[in-house]
Design an enzyme around this catalytic site. Structure first.
Site, PDB file in Angstrom:
ATOM      1  N   HIS A 188      38.039  36.591  40.225  1.00  0.00           N
ATOM      2  CA  HIS A 188      37.930  38.015  40.591  1.00  0.00           C
ATOM      3  C   HIS A 188      39.124  38.450  41.433  1.00  0.00           C
ATOM      4  CE1 HIS A 188      35.451  41.522  42.263  1.00  0.00           C
ATOM      5  NE2 HIS A 188      36.446  41.437  43.130  1.00  0.00           N
ATOM      6  N   GLU A 189      39.445  37.664  42.457  1.00  0.00           N
ATOM      7  CA  GLU A 189      40.515  38.054  43.373  1.00  0.00           C
ATOM      8  C   GLU A 189      41.904  37.813  42.783  1.00  0.00           C
ATOM      9  OE1 GLU A 189      39.819  39.724  45.880  1.00  0.00           O
ATOM     10  OE2 GLU A 189      37.714  39.293  46.231  1.00  0.00           O
TER      11      GLU A 189
END
Length: 350
Positions: free
Chosen positions: A63-64
């Site tokens: 996600h990051e």
């Protein structure tokens, strides 16, 4: 659970960015007790508890790093120069040349405004779900074989469940969402439901206590043949609309999926009442104390409840207890008028 910084797209695309995964948050805040697990089938619960932490670690990393950290914006600078080739770059959704882009001074947040934050979280969550299917990714995180398949299943199952739990953060009176990540997860749930073929189902039921309940089901055998292509199509649309600064198209797509109605078969507005009914109490993190017993230091821990919180506080200040209690009582009394209903407020006080 994770941070991708800085938030300035121009810096990300020219200088780079940094990622932080908060391991202590992952280890503690997302710990789950079986008896408190809602909306899952009984046969899923043990597997969910076993792999929730590891799968979420994978999701946060993707996600990051590759969610927030990816995605080119097509920009025309103050001198009229483009950062892409107008002649050769083709919009994969239309098959035509790029028709829109960001002008000098325009940013992702300024153009997409009220949906920008949630839209971006949805894009990053979708990247995590999509890329966790890649065996190389799972190997990097240390998962292979049957374990890797369980990580994938629980990651997708967790997202589906989170999409249902997200309804807590929707306000029907104003038709608005109060939390960007929650709105994003609901949108992903809608996308996976739309994929059909029995990939995901959300069904109302009655709990053992006789009150309304619900169950979410994910067919793990259909994640790759049905879920992956559906998510791929959705993620491509999200990225193209973001890259080209197509606000009208982006709003139509995102707000369409984010709409909460009572349309069958899911009847999400009714399910929202069930979600609120089954809401888990908010976690309390209670500070432990230490005590010296002879030459040994003992760690004193307390239950995560209001009673445990009070015990922890009182045992931390045994000598000053009465004085502190008096001070806190005075402060509470002074603040009491702010907690009354408007009609009970003294005249002339706001």
């Amino acid at each position: 659970a994770g941070i991708n910084i800085p938030n300035y797209d121009d810096l990300r695309q020219t200088d780079g960015f940094k990622n932080v995964s908060l391991g202590n948050v992952l280890a503690v805040a997302y710990a789950t007790q079986r008896e408190k697990l809602t909306f899952l089938e009984e046969e899923d619960k043990d597997l969910y508890i076993r792999w929730k932490g590891p799968s979420f670690d994978v999701q946060v990393g993707l996600h990051e790093l590759l969610g927030h950290g990816s995605g080119k914006l097509f920009v025309q600078d103050e001198k009229g120069a483009f950062n892409f080739d107008q002649e050769t770059v083709i919009n994969p959704e239309t098959g035509e040349q790029i028709q829109s882009w960001y002008r000098s001074g325009e940013t992702w947040d300024s153009k997409f405004s009220t949906i920008a934050s949630s839209y971006e979280e949805c894009r990053a969550e979708s990247v995590g779900l999509y890329l966790c299917l890649n065996p190389q990714v799972l190997e990097i995180f240390g998962f292979e074989g049957a374990d890797a398949e369980d990580v994938i299943y629980v990651n997708w199952l967790n997202m589906v469940r989170a999409g249902l739990l997200a309804l807590e953060f929707y306000t029907p009176e104003t038709s608005s969402w109060r939390q960007a990540h929650m709105q994003a997860r609901f949108v992903i749930l809608r996308v996976l439901l739309e994929a059909g073929e029995g990939l995901v189902t959300v069904a109302p039921t009655t709990g053992a206590d006789g009150r309304p309940d619900a169950r979410v089901r994910l067919d793990r055998d259909k994640i790759r043949p049905v879920g992956k292509p559906a998510l791929e199509r959705f993620l491509r649309k999200l990225q193209v609309l973001k890259s080209t600064g197509d606000v009208a198209g982006g709003r139509a797509l995102y707000e369409g999926y984010a709409a909460v109605t009572d349309a069958p078969p899911e009847c999400f507005l009714t399910l929202r009442d069930t979600v609120l009914l089954r809401k888990e109490s908010r976690k309390l993190i209670v500070q432990p104390n230490t005590r010296l017993e002879g030459s040994e230091v003992q760690l004193l821990e307390y239950e995560a409840s209001a009673a445990g919180l009070i015990r922890s506080f009182s045992e931390r200040f045994p000598e000053d207890g009465p004085e502190l209690e008096e001070v806190l009582t005075q402060l509470a009394t002074a603040d009491a008028r702010f907690w009354r209903f408007p009609s009970e407020n003294p005249s002339g006080q706001a």
